[in-house]
Design an enzyme around this catalytic site. Sequence first.
Site, short mmCIF file in Angstrom:
data_model
loop_
_atom_site.label_atom_id
_atom_site.label_comp_id
_atom_site.label_asym_id
_atom_site.label_seq_id
_atom_site.Cartn_x
_atom_site.Cartn_y
_atom_site.Cartn_z
N GLU A 255 22.46 37.23 48.08
CA GLU A 255 22.93 36.51 49.27
C GLU A 255 23.32 35.12 48.78
O GLU A 255 22.48 34.33 48.36
CB GLU A 255 21.82 36.44 50.32
N CYS B 218 22.65 28.57 55.06
CA CYS B 218 23.71 29.42 54.50
C CYS B 218 24.65 29.94 55.58
O CYS B 218 25.82 30.19 55.32
CB CYS B 218 23.09 30.58 53.71
#
Length: 485
Positions: A231, A265
Amino acid sequence: MTFDSVNPATGTTIATFPVHGAQEVRAAVERARSATRWWSELGVNGRRTRLLAWKKALYDALDELADLVHRENGKTIHEAALEIGAHLDVLGWAATNAGRVLGTHRVRRGLITANQAASVTYQPYGVVGVIGTWNWPVYTPGGAVVSALAAGNCVVYKPSEHTPAVGRFMVEAFTDVVGGRPVLSMVTGLAATGAALCSAGVDKLSFVGAPATGRAVMAQCATTLTPVVLELGGKDAMIIADDADLDAAVDGALWLGIGNSGQTCIATERIFVTEGVYDAFLDKLATQARKITAGAGEPSGYGPMVLHGQIELVRRHLHDALDRGGRAVVGGPESLRPPFIDPIVLVDVPDDALAMTEETFGPTLVVTRVRDIDEAVAKANSGVFGLGASVFSRRHGREIADRLRVGMVSVNNVMIFTAVGGLPFGGVGHSGFGRVQGADGLREFAWPKAMTVQQLTAPVNPISFFRKPSAMTRYRALTRMLHGR
């Protein structure tokens, strides 16, 4: 060798941790492997009991953990409590649904294999390495840790060097409910410790961090054919249609783009607004953004930037945008007062500016006027990232969301998918691949094992050197009947 964990707002030391070297990391993996049989043989019910006990322990310590996150990560107490609550939902869902998701599934067989019972089972990999991040130190690495544990694996966790105390808190709470067994253990250190974990013999590795580091992790794991889940951040977009609730959109844009100092994020960084509501939205956004101040108390303040290098990156993106014709309608160069950055809202920024193409990871919003939803979708999908997104439209939200090339999207809200424990988390493109959380996350940490069990002797057996001459004739006739039309 040791390193200190420090409060990013004050610079005071919170705790001191060892820098674990390659031999110590490998020893941790071997200790974890010694516990795999015990953890696996507990079965689904035994693991569920212990995972739910862990959840209860974390809930009971919510205030203490939130305070620790606040001091070590810098986010506000309320933001920390929201993060922990989302993690508890993910943990509870995984614990209670692992048996259903990973249990034996019967598979329909065809006429040719009608005498076989076909099924798929899911087997844990063994020991999973997890390299965590600092910006959401409970929720983000927690998704991988929880998914791996619920799937029957043991885990060696390397938290970020910026939030090791939070990692230790999580690990110690779990260790208490498994009687001290090394089912979930921790190694600490800097980048070299994470690199050592990649090479320490783990059976799968999960990494959260920057794309450049993710490439290095993937390359290192490739040498041992260790599968990875990555990720790697994003450049998330928000689309606001003519029929949007502008007040809700403004509230969501500020919370997700400015909250946690933009160090998320899935933070909103690009906002595309259709012409019909652009001016009204921008006016509302600027008015509300001016009420928020970095370093102020609850509820209208947020915390410091954690990394000095990230402050400089925000500065570079800001000056690049301004030098290329962009305008700051809120804040500007004066917003940067390390370790804090006040809200910045930019407009008229070219599509190829750094603030539009690279992850900024700071409290900066770029608002762009678009002709219509088609242009908004095209611009949102134009980058290399594809993590999350949000859409505000009363009548067409789902339709617009379906067109976005992202792993997650919220309609008429922001980031709410993080609070649904059964949903997978992850992205596409340069945002990485693989998933944690939900059914997809559980299966990410268990390999599928196909099985057939013969129940009856087949009247025709073509897979034999000693088959009768008529066997292939019958087989061809059956194949023609099934597939030849």
